[in-house]
Scaffold this active site. Structure first.
Site, short mmCIF file in Angstrom:
data_model
loop_
_atom_site.label_atom_id
_atom_site.label_comp_id
_atom_site.label_asym_id
_atom_site.label_seq_id
_atom_site.Cartn_x
_atom_site.Cartn_y
_atom_site.Cartn_z
N ALA A 33 11.30 -80.35 -6.49
CA ALA A 33 10.35 -81.31 -6.74
C ALA A 33 10.85 -82.74 -6.14
O ALA A 33 12.04 -82.72 -5.61
CB ALA A 33 10.09 -81.63 -8.09
N ASN A 34 10.24 -83.62 -6.44
CA ASN A 34 10.64 -84.91 -6.30
C ASN A 34 10.18 -86.15 -7.41
O ASN A 34 9.34 -85.52 -8.32
CB ASN A 34 10.09 -85.40 -4.69
CG ASN A 34 8.64 -85.58 -4.48
OD1 ASN A 34 7.85 -86.46 -5.47
ND2 ASN A 34 7.94 -84.73 -3.92
N ARG A 35 10.44 -87.33 -7.08
CA ARG A 35 10.38 -88.32 -7.93
C ARG A 35 8.89 -89.13 -7.91
O ARG A 35 8.63 -89.83 -8.88
CB ARG A 35 11.59 -89.39 -7.94
CG ARG A 35 12.83 -88.79 -8.16
CD ARG A 35 13.86 -90.24 -8.41
NE ARG A 35 15.12 -89.58 -8.39
CZ ARG A 35 15.73 -89.17 -9.29
NH1 ARG A 35 15.29 -88.94 -10.72
NH2 ARG A 35 16.90 -88.71 -9.52
#
Ligand code: CTP
Ligand code: CA
Length: 228
Positions: A33-35
């Site tokens: 995932a990412n932020r």
């Protein structure tokens, strides 16, 4: 669908927005995932609904409520996001705010990957995800009149944004300066530049809601003039 402002500048028009990160499965319990918080994309969807548009928001996993008056389609992976975008079209304008994962794991495991006593760590074989913005920008039939991308950059912000505009074939890029000097990624405020074929507009640092309202006003303007 709901229209919060029956007489707004986008009344009768359809707007598609993508928002949030994507999750790319490794196995049934793990993902990449990412932020991205989704706050900017959700704010744009809300602003477009408040301007009278029929809005479909295709959102990756976020911790945000559905913006009032917006039709939300929840997805997890980049490929699911592309499929949901294709279903949601046609639209008059499309704004691609999502931080789509660039890669997914080829052949995600169907069962939870187990540690192999002393056998070492597994390696992940990554493959590139479809580029949703580029594929919509290049649609031969039924392309939205106005296709807007976002680009978060930490350096050479304008050069990278201009290159992306050309490479992806979209009409505008909202270049988001996420260098440490100009604001933190995941914060409440954004420093953006609107990059179009005509040139670059520098916007002052402002709240994400204000970026959204200003962008929606520009979109309404462009559509009223019949395109870009
Ligand atoms: N985008 C997309 N599908 C992808 C990757 C990106 O629709 N698979 C869209 C994003 O929603 C954004 C724009 O493309 O509107 C730019 O995303 P960005 O990550 O900045 O561009 P990339 O081409 O992935 O380049 P890089 O990450 O290497 O800077
Ligand atoms: Ca990317």
């Amino acid at each position: 669908f709901g229209r919060l402002q029956p007489q707004g500048p986008l009344t009768g028009l359809r707007v598609l927005v993508t928002s949030g990160p994507t999750h790319e499965p490794i196995d049934p319990v793990r993902y990449i995932a990412n932020r991205s918080s989704g706050r900017q994309g959700h704010a744009i969807a809300l602003a477009a609904a408040q301007a009278g548009a029929h809005v479909t928001l295709v959102s990756g996993p976020v911790n945000l409520p559905a913006p009032p008056g917006v039709h939300v389609v929840h997805v997890e992976s980049a490929r699911e996001m592309l499929a949901a975008v294709e279903v949601a079209l046609p639209a008059d304008a499309a704004v691609f705010t999502a931080a789509v994962a660039d890669w997914r794991v080829a052949g995600a495991a169907e069962e939870k990957i187990k540690k192999q006593g002393g056998g070492g760590a597994p390696s992940l074989n990554l493959v590139e995800n479809p580029d949703i913005l580029a594929s919509v920008s290049r649609m031969k039939a039924g392309r939205p009149q106005l296709v807007v991308g976002f680009a978060a950059e930490t350096e050479k912000v304008l050069a990278h944004a201009q290159a992306k505009l050309a490479r992806k074939g979209c009409d505008w890029i909202v270049a988001n300066d996420v260098s440490p000097e100009s604001g933190v990624m995941g914060g409440d405020r954004n420093t953006v530049h609107l990059v179009t074929a005509e040139g670059v507009e520098d916007w002052p640092t402002m709240g994400k809601d204000e970026v959204a309202r200003r962008l929606v006003a520009r979109i309404a303007d462009a559509l009223a003039r019949g395109g870009v």
